[in-house]
Design a protein around this motif. Structure first.
Motif, PDB file in Angstrom:
ATOM      1  N   LEU A  71       0.486  13.327  -2.002  1.00  0.00           N
ATOM      2  CA  LEU A  71       0.314  11.870  -1.930  1.00  0.00           C
ATOM      3  C   LEU A  71       1.336  11.261  -0.973  1.00  0.00           C
ATOM      4  O   LEU A  71       0.999  10.373  -0.172  1.00  0.00           O
ATOM      5  CB  LEU A  71       0.481  11.239  -3.310  1.00  0.00           C
ATOM      6  CG  LEU A  71      -0.711  11.237  -4.252  1.00  0.00           C
ATOM      7  CD1 LEU A  71      -0.332  10.547  -5.558  1.00  0.00           C
ATOM      8  CD2 LEU A  71      -1.908  10.542  -3.632  1.00  0.00           C
ATOM      9  N   TYR A  90       7.327  12.181   2.610  1.00  0.00           N
ATOM     10  CA  TYR A  90       6.524  11.153   3.294  1.00  0.00           C
ATOM     11  C   TYR A  90       6.752  11.247   4.810  1.00  0.00           C
ATOM     12  O   TYR A  90       5.804  11.267   5.599  1.00  0.00           O
ATOM     13  CB  TYR A  90       6.927   9.798   2.726  1.00  0.00           C
ATOM     14  CG  TYR A  90       6.693   8.568   3.565  1.00  0.00           C
ATOM     15  CD1 TYR A  90       5.434   7.962   3.617  1.00  0.00           C
ATOM     16  CD2 TYR A  90       7.748   7.981   4.261  1.00  0.00           C
ATOM     17  CE1 TYR A  90       5.251   6.803   4.352  1.00  0.00           C
ATOM     18  CE2 TYR A  90       7.569   6.818   4.991  1.00  0.00           C
ATOM     19  CZ  TYR A  90       6.323   6.233   5.033  1.00  0.00           C
ATOM     20  OH  TYR A  90       6.131   5.092   5.756  1.00  0.00           O
ATOM     21  N   ILE A 106       0.979   1.654  -9.510  1.00  0.00           N
ATOM     22  CA  ILE A 106       0.013   1.107  -8.556  1.00  0.00           C
ATOM     23  C   ILE A 106       0.123  -0.416  -8.486  1.00  0.00           C
ATOM     24  O   ILE A 106       0.287  -1.000  -7.412  1.00  0.00           O
ATOM     25  CB  ILE A 106      -1.431   1.519  -8.944  1.00  0.00           C
ATOM     26  CG1 ILE A 106      -1.557   3.046  -8.939  1.00  0.00           C
ATOM     27  CG2 ILE A 106      -2.441   0.890  -7.999  1.00  0.00           C
ATOM     28  CD1 ILE A 106      -2.854   3.554  -9.510  1.00  0.00           C
ATOM     29  N   THR A 119      -6.848   8.433  -8.120  1.00  0.00           N
ATOM     30  CA  THR A 119      -5.835   9.163  -8.890  1.00  0.00           C
ATOM     31  C   THR A 119      -5.762   8.637 -10.317  1.00  0.00           C
ATOM     32  O   THR A 119      -5.706   9.404 -11.285  1.00  0.00           O
ATOM     33  CB  THR A 119      -4.460   9.007  -8.218  1.00  0.00           C
ATOM     34  OG1 THR A 119      -4.563   9.446  -6.876  1.00  0.00           O
ATOM     35  CG2 THR A 119      -3.406   9.819  -8.939  1.00  0.00           C
ATOM     36  N   LEU A 172       1.325   4.009  -3.054  1.00  0.00           N
ATOM     37  CA  LEU A 172       1.053   5.439  -2.870  1.00  0.00           C
ATOM     38  C   LEU A 172       2.283   6.277  -3.214  1.00  0.00           C
ATOM     39  O   LEU A 172       2.178   7.312  -3.881  1.00  0.00           O
ATOM     40  CB  LEU A 172       0.655   5.723  -1.423  1.00  0.00           C
ATOM     41  CG  LEU A 172      -0.821   5.636  -1.076  1.00  0.00           C
ATOM     42  CD1 LEU A 172      -1.020   5.940   0.404  1.00  0.00           C
ATOM     43  CD2 LEU A 172      -1.641   6.603  -1.927  1.00  0.00           C
ATOM     44  N   SER A 197       0.831  -1.202   0.000  1.00  0.00           N
ATOM     45  CA  SER A 197       0.000   0.000   0.000  1.00  0.00           C
ATOM     46  C   SER A 197       0.864   1.249   0.000  1.00  0.00           C
ATOM     47  O   SER A 197       0.582   2.224  -0.700  1.00  0.00           O
ATOM     48  CB  SER A 197      -0.906   0.031   1.229  1.00  0.00           C
ATOM     49  OG  SER A 197      -1.708  -1.119   1.267  1.00  0.00           O
ATOM     50  N   PHE A 198       1.920   1.212   0.807  1.00  0.00           N
ATOM     51  CA  PHE A 198       2.811   2.374   0.871  1.00  0.00           C
ATOM     52  C   PHE A 198       3.662   2.474  -0.395  1.00  0.00           C
ATOM     53  O   PHE A 198       3.858   3.562  -0.934  1.00  0.00           O
ATOM     54  CB  PHE A 198       3.678   2.316   2.129  1.00  0.00           C
ATOM     55  CG  PHE A 198       2.876   2.533   3.383  1.00  0.00           C
ATOM     56  CD1 PHE A 198       2.277   3.759   3.638  1.00  0.00           C
ATOM     57  CD2 PHE A 198       2.681   1.510   4.290  1.00  0.00           C
ATOM     58  CE1 PHE A 198       1.513   3.959   4.776  1.00  0.00           C
ATOM     59  CE2 PHE A 198       1.911   1.699   5.436  1.00  0.00           C
ATOM     60  CZ  PHE A 198       1.333   2.926   5.674  1.00  0.00           C
ATOM     61  N   ALA A 225       0.551   9.292   2.559  1.00  0.00           N
ATOM     62  CA  ALA A 225       1.133   7.997   2.938  1.00  0.00           C
ATOM     63  C   ALA A 225       1.792   8.111   4.306  1.00  0.00           C
ATOM     64  O   ALA A 225       1.703   7.184   5.130  1.00  0.00           O
ATOM     65  CB  ALA A 225       2.151   7.549   1.882  1.00  0.00           C
ATOM     66  N   SER A 253      -5.481   3.182   0.770  1.00  0.00           N
ATOM     67  CA  SER A 253      -4.467   3.315  -0.274  1.00  0.00           C
ATOM     68  C   SER A 253      -5.032   2.916  -1.632  1.00  0.00           C
ATOM     69  O   SER A 253      -4.838   3.618  -2.637  1.00  0.00           O
ATOM     70  CB  SER A 253      -3.257   2.442   0.072  1.00  0.00           C
ATOM     71  OG  SER A 253      -2.433   2.293  -1.046  1.00  0.00           O
ATOM     72  N   LEU A 268       3.286   5.996  -6.935  1.00  0.00           N
ATOM     73  CA  LEU A 268       2.303   6.739  -7.730  1.00  0.00           C
ATOM     74  C   LEU A 268       2.672   8.221  -7.773  1.00  0.00           C
ATOM     75  O   LEU A 268       2.698   8.843  -8.838  1.00  0.00           O
ATOM     76  CB  LEU A 268       0.909   6.553  -7.124  1.00  0.00           C
ATOM     77  CG  LEU A 268      -0.235   7.320  -7.757  1.00  0.00           C
ATOM     78  CD1 LEU A 268      -0.431   6.890  -9.193  1.00  0.00           C
ATOM     79  CD2 LEU A 268      -1.523   7.093  -6.973  1.00  0.00           C
ATOM     80  N   VAL A 321      -7.332   5.699  -2.868  1.00  0.00           N
ATOM     81  CA  VAL A 321      -6.624   6.886  -3.350  1.00  0.00           C
ATOM     82  C   VAL A 321      -5.929   6.597  -4.689  1.00  0.00           C
ATOM     83  O   VAL A 321      -5.961   7.395  -5.618  1.00  0.00           O
ATOM     84  CB  VAL A 321      -5.594   7.371  -2.303  1.00  0.00           C
ATOM     85  CG1 VAL A 321      -4.692   8.452  -2.881  1.00  0.00           C
ATOM     86  CG2 VAL A 321      -6.320   7.884  -1.071  1.00  0.00           C
ATOM     87  N   CYS A 322      -5.334   5.396  -4.775  1.00  0.00           N
ATOM     88  CA  CYS A 322      -4.662   5.023  -6.031  1.00  0.00           C
ATOM     89  C   CYS A 322      -5.655   4.966  -7.185  1.00  0.00           C
ATOM     90  O   CYS A 322      -5.411   5.514  -8.266  1.00  0.00           O
ATOM     91  CB  CYS A 322      -3.974   3.670  -5.890  1.00  0.00           C
ATOM     92  SG  CYS A 322      -2.480   3.733  -4.897  1.00  0.00           S
TER      93      CYS A 322
END
Lengths: 295, 246
Positions: free
Chosen positions: A208, A51, A250, A164, A28, A24-25, A212, A157, A31, A160-161
Motif C-alpha cells: 500500500l 513509500y 481512512i 481494503t 493510503l 489521499s496520501f 502511494a 486512493s 491505512l 483502494v481504501c
C-alpha cells in the motif's frame, strides 16, 4: 466571482483540492500503518521509506526498462511488498516476543538505511516522473480548474481504501485477520497459519505504501526524503484516527488533508501545525483516538 | 482400578484415540504439569476433575500445543503431537473450546461461527449447528461479545462443531452459567456423544460432570492421581470429596 468569507473561490477550492490530494496520501499510508499495527503490533517506521521506494522503483522501471505508469501501478506494489515480506521473515519476526519498542527501533533504523542508500546513489535534488499521457491536462469546472491526474489520485486512493476496508471488514479472510489481531494463539488453535498471515499482512501494508509512492511520483518529485517529510504527519493521522482502526485511518486521512487545506486558506501560518494541534486535542479528549477501541 | 496406568494397560492399543504419557509442561519458569498420563477412547466423554490450579486447563492447553514448553508424549490416533504447532494439531482433528470462550469482539456472531476452518469432512452444517443452538440464529449479526455469557458459551461450542473435528477439548463450559443453560449444554454434550464425538471435559461442577461423563480422571498437582468410572461414582463419593475438597 462571489467571495466566501472574504476568500476568492478559486483559492478556496484550489486549497481544498490540494488538501484532498494530501488526504489521499495520508489515507493510503495511514491505512497501511493501521493494518500492520493491528496484526503485528509494530509501528512500522520504515513506512515512509517504503513509500519513497515505491516512487523510486516506478522511476527505475520507467527509466531502465521502459515499464509505463500503468504497469508500475501493478508491479511496484508487488515488488516492494515482496521486499517487505523478506524483511518481515528475516528481521521483524524475530522481535515479536520483545517489547514493541524494539520493532519501532528496527524499522526506524531500516528507514534511515534505505533513505541513505537512495540518497547515496540518486542525490537529493529529485528526479522527474511525467504524468502519463492519458491523465495529463485538466478540466475547467467553472469554479476551479481540476488537473486530471490529481482527480485520478483522489479516486484511485478512495477506491483502494474502500477496497481494503471491504476486504478486512466484510470477507472471510478479513475475519481471520481481525480475529488474529484480537487473539492470535486461539486463531492458530483453529488450524489457521497465523505466522504466514502476519508475513502477508506486512507485505500488503508495505505494498500500500509503495502504491502511494507510485501515485505520488508524477505529483511530487521522486526524492529520497519524500517519505520522511510525509510520514510524521501520517503518524499523527494514525494517532488521531486510533491505532489499528481501519476506517479511522481512512476517514482521518482524508479529513485531515481537507482540514489542512482549509487552514491554509484562512490562516496559512498555522497550516503546518494544524494536524499536530488536532492530535493533541484529540488525545486529551479521547486517548484511544477518534475511532480507536479502548484496550 | 485406581491407577490410571493400570487402566491403560487393560485397554487394547488400537482402542485408544488419545494417549497422554508422562506429560510435563511449563509456563516460563513455572513447572505446571508433572507427568500427566491418561487415555481417551473413541466416543468417550472423559472429565478431568480437580481443584483450582491442579493442572486441568494446562493439560488441555498442552494437548492443543498452547503451552510454551512441553515434554513427554501426546499420541493422537497414532500420531505424536508433541512438537507440532497448534495449527497442525487442529488440522489433525482436535478442536478446542477455551475457558474464557474466546469469542472475538471485532467479529459478528455469524463471523465467529464461520471462523474456524473445516479441517476434515463430516462436520455439522451451518444450519444444523443453528438448529442445535437456536438462540444464536436470532443474533447472527450482533457483535460476538454482545451475547450473554451462556450464548457466548454456545457460540464457542457451536463454531467448533462445523470443523469436522470429532475430538473436542472443552474447558469448563458451564462456568458461571445459569442452571437452565447448564442443562442445555448437558443435553448438547449427550447429543454430541450420540453422534460419535469424543469429548475431554475440564469441569469444576461435579454434578454436571457426573451427568455427562463415562469416566473421570482426578488431577492433582500436575498429575493424574486416580480414575473413577462414572458407574462407580457413588461408591467413591467420599474419596472424591477428599480429592476435590468439597
Amino acid at each position: 466571482m462571489v467571495e466566501l468569507f472574504g476568500i476568492p473561490p478559486q483559492a478556496l477550492f484550489g486549497q481544498l483540492l490540494l488538501g484532498l490530494i494530501n488526504g489521499s496520501f495520508y489515507a493510503l499510508l495511514s491505512l497501511g500503518l493501521a493494518v500492520i499495527f493491528g496484526l503485528l503490533n509494530i509501528i512500522n517506521f520504515a513506512h515512509g521509506a517504503q513509500y519513497m521506494m515505491g516512487a523510486f522503483v516506478a522511476w527505475m522501471m520507467l527509466t531502465y526498462f521502459g515499464v509505463n505508469y500503468w504497469w508500475a501501478l501493478l508491479l511496484v506494489p508487488l515488488a516492494v511488498g515482496a521486499t517487505g515480506i523478506v524483511l518481515e521473515r528475516l528481521m521483524i519476526s524475530r522481535l515479536y516476543h520483545l517489547d514493541h519498542l524494539y520493532g519501532l527501533l528496527l524499522t526506524f533504523g531500516l528507514a534511515l538505511v534505505i533513505q541513505g542508500l537512495f540518497r547515496n546513489y540518486y542525490g537529493v535534488s529529485g528526479l522527474p516522473y511525467s504524468i502519463p499521457a492519458e491523465l495529463s491536462g485538466g478540466t475547467n469546472l467553472g469554479f476551479m480548474f481540476l488537473p486530471t491526474y490529481r482527480g485520478w489520485v483522489v479516486v484511485a486512493s478512495l477506491a483502494v481504501c474502500l477496497g481494503t476496508w471491504f476486504a478486512i471488514e466484510r470477507t472471510q479472510l478479513g475475519a481471520y485477520l481481525r480475529a488474529a489481531t484480537e487473539n492470535p494463539s486461539l486463531v492458530g488453535a483453529f488450524g489457521i497459519n497465523v505466522p504466514r498471515m502476519i508475513t502477508l499482512t506486512y507485505g500488503f501494508g508495505v505494498a500500500l505504501a509503495a502504491l502511494a509512492g507510485v501515485l505520488a511520483a508524477p505529483i511530487y518529485s521522486v526524492n529520497p526524503n519524500m517519505g520522511a517529510d510525509l510520514i510524521i504527519v501520517v503518524f499523527a493521522v494514525v494517532v488521531i484516527g486510533g491505532m489499528g482502526s481501519i476506517l479511522g485511518a481512512i476517514l482521518t486521512g482524508f479529513g485531515l488533508g481537507i482540514v489542512e487545506g482549509l487552514v491554509k486558506v484562512f490562516y496559512p501560518e498555522a497550516s503546518a501545525v494544524a494536524v499536530f494541534v488536532i492530535m493533541a486535542l484529540v488525545l486529551l479528549v479521547k486517548p484511544a483516538g477518534l475511532f480507536g477501541r479502548v484496550a | 482400578m485406581s491407577d490410571a496406568a493400570a487402566t491403560a494397560a487393560e485397554t487394547a492399543p488400537g482402542d485408544i484415540q488419545l494417549s497422554v504419557r508422562d506429560l510435563n509442561g511449563w509456563y516460563g519458569e513455572s513447572h505446571v504439569l508433572h507427568g500427566v498420563s491418561f487415555d481417551v477412547r473413541p466416543g468417550e466423554v472423559v472429565t478431568l476433575l480437580g481443584r483450582n490450579g491442579a493442572g486441568k486447563t494446562s493439560t488441555l492447553r498442552a494437548i492443543m500445543g498452547l503451552l510454551p514448553r512441553r515434554e513427554g508424549s501426546i499420541s493422537f490416533e497414532g500420531r505424536e503431537l508433541l512438537g507440532l504447532p497448534p495449527r497442525q494439531i487442529a488440522r489433525a482433528g482436535i478442536a478446542f473450546c477455551p475457558e474464557e470462550r474466546g469469542i472475538f469482539s471485532t467479529l459478528s456472531v455469524d463471523e465467529n461461527l464461520m471462523l474456524p476452518p473445516i479441517v476434515r469432512p463430516g462436520g455439522l452444517g451451518r444450519e444444523e449447528v443453528l438448529d442445535i443452538f437456536p438462540n444464536l440464529k436470532e443474533r447472527l449479526s450482533s457483535q460476538g461479545t454482545k451475547l450473554s455469557g451462556g450464548e457466548q458459551q454456545m457460540l464457542a461450542i457451536a463454531r467448533i462443531l462445523r470443523t469436522g473435528a470429532k475430538f473436542l477439548l472443552l474447558d469448563e463450559p458451564t462456568e458461571g452459567l445459569a442452571p437452565v443453560i447448564v442443562q442445555q449444554i448437558g443435553r448438547t454434550l449427550a447429543m454430541l456423544k450420540a453422534r460419535g464425538f469424543t469429548i475431554v471435559l475440564v469441569e469444576q461442577n461435579f454434578r454436571f460432570a457426573a451427568s455427562v461423563a463415562d469416566r473421570h480422571y482426578v488431577v492433582e498437582q500436575g498429575r493424574v492421581i486416580d480414575m473413577i468410572p462414572n458407574a462407580d461414582l457413588t461408591a467413591n463419593t467420599a474419596k472424591l470429596h477428599a480429592y476435590l475438597g468439597v
